[in-house]
Design a protein around this motif. Structure first.
Motif: not given
Length: 476
Positions: A165-187
């Motif tokens: 949904l997000w990738v078709n709504l707004h380019a801000g979808f990249a924030l979600g992917l970055v947050l997931s990567a940061l959560f994973l790196a933090g864990d």
């Protein structure tokens, strides 16, 4: 069974009724108009444009309409429910974003409510009818999923439809992917520091779902281009040089003081010895703080990350007083408070809707555009930057614009041309000749308006307190 309106219920209802009322804003963002016209274009052509249809300076040049689904939805909403529909729906979107934040602020309802109000205060400068608000909601929801997935890993699967949904709504979808990567790196970092095994079911699930999220990104009309577009936007010199929201916040301005307050409160909260942040929290705070200090548009990201951290460390305040007996007087007072807030919210939203025509006329050259509609300009038109979107909404397809809010499309060279002409600097004549400009619509106090009134061949076709239209019978 009887229902008693408790103080907590009342506080919650009053809080979000108030937020709903205050997030209702007039449709006055300069870019909203070309968003609406893009949605109309998609509805009429049954296709997403890949080249610029609205300007003559970039006509036919590649354009990434990354907000196409939001724009289509905005247009259909405006077509069926008018501007009141846009005002109400975007107020609902913002309220939902703050509700998702509230759910992350700990079990103490009053502290969570106060923290949510602080977040609303700090993000108020970006409120409005604009696609960016959709990304605010999805970022807030994404963070809620990531945090709760620590106990319920299956929640991570919800990021798959959200990514689509997000990738078709707004380019801000990249924030979600970055947050997931940061959560994973933090864990992973936490497990390393605590000498725990890094290969566990939760980590493997998070990594797998992040990989699947990345595979979903090309499922949009712009395909693989959406991988590079957010990075290109962040690195755009035109964006950084000319768009105020891509600049760093100026703490001498009052609207950014709440953001400064949250930064200081964050430092105070994490400095307490018995409340040290987890490595994951520290990574998220540092990355989001840096981003928000570089660009105003990133302030909501930091606020969404910092506010729950502060709220949880302040504890349960005020202390709840449990009583086995409920006071009829208290219930009546709660009902009165709730009714008063409902009345306020209704009156406030009705006022915003009623003021829409006047707000539009204050921000945009409505009378001058009406003149152009009845007197179509000859030759190309030079327009004020903030009015480009409005001209597209009102005059397309008969009158292409010189420039509008799509800074990623126009690039720095054309912005230089615009700035030189608008400020009446030396190359202005060559720029006007190059683009064969015969009509100019700008504020009457601009350097260009003053200079053209003394230039040979230019005459005033229309003027009011807000705008002036100057024309030349031939290409100068």
């Amino acid at each position: 069974m009887t229902f008693s309106l408790t103080t907590k219920h009342t506080f919650f209802a009053v809080l979000f009724l108030g937020l709903f009322a205050m997030t209702a804003r007039n449709v006055i963002d300069p870019d909203v108009w070309w968003h609406l016209k893009t949605g109309e274009y998609i509805a009429q052509h049954k296709a997403v444009p890949h080249t610029d249809p609205f300007s003559y300076t970039r006509a036919g040049q590649p354009w990434v309409a990354h907000e196409w689904l939001t724009e289509l939805g905005m247009y259909e909403l405006q077509r069926t429910a008018g501007f009141p529909g846009l005002i109400l729906i975007f107020a609902v979107i913002l309220t939902a974003a703050f509700f998702s934040l509230y759910l992350r602020c700990g079990p103490a309802p009053y502290m969570a409510g106060v923290a949510t109000l602080c977040a609303a205060w700090a993000t108020a400068p970006i409120w409005g009818v604009r696609p960016q608000v959709v990304s605010l909601l999805l970022t807030s929801l994404w963070l809620l999923i990531l945090e709760r997935s620590e106990r319920h890993p299956y929640l991570l699967w919800w990021t798959l439809p959200l990514t689509l949904l997000w990738v078709n709504l707004h380019a801000g979808f990249a924030l979600g992917l970055v947050l997931s990567a940061l959560f994973l790196a933090g864990d992973l970092l936490e497990k390393r520091l605590n000498s725990l095994p890094t290969h566990n079911p939760h980590t493997r699930t998070a990594a797998l779902i992040l990989f699947l999220d990345l595979l979903i990104v090309p499922l949009n009309p712009n395909g693989l281009r959406m991988f590079s577009y957010p990075i290109e936007t962040l690195r755009s010199t035109a964006m950084q040089s000319y768009i105020a929201e891509w600049a760093s916040p100026n703490f001498h301005r009052a609207e950014y003081l709440p953001f400064l307050f949250i930064i200081l409160a964050t430092f105070a909260a994490v400095a307490r010895p018995h409340n040290r942040p987890r490595p994951r929290e520290l990574i998220l705070l540092l990355v989001s703080l840096y981003s928000s200090l570089v660009s105003i548009r990133m302030i909501p990201l930091f606020v969404l990350i910092a506010i729950p951290l502060i709220a949880k460390r302040l504890g349960n305040w005020p202390r709840s007083q449990h009583s086995s007996q409920r006071s009829p007087t208290g219930s009546l007072f709660n009902a009165a408070m709730l009714l008063a807030m409902a009345v306020f919210a209704t009156l406030r939203i009705a006022q915003v809707i009623q003021q829409q025509p006047a707000a539009e006329a204050r921000q945009f050259p409505t009378s001058a555009v009406a003149f152009l509609q009845s007197h179509p300009p000859a030759g190309s038109i030079f327009n004020h930057y903030d009015w480009g979107g409005y001209l597209i909404w009102k005059l397309y397809p008969s009158t292409p614009v010189f420039i509008d809010g799509r800074a990623d499309l126009y690039g720095q060279p054309l912005f230089h041309d615009f700035a030189d002409t608008y400020q009446f600097r030396t190359p202005w004549q060559q720029i006007i000749q190059r683009w064969r400009i015969q009509t100019v619509i700008v504020p009457p106090d601009s350097a260009l308006a003053t200079g053209l009134q003394d230039a040979s061949g230019w005459t005033i076709s229309y003027q009011d307190n807000q705008s002036i239209i100057l024309t030349h019978p031939n290409v100068p």
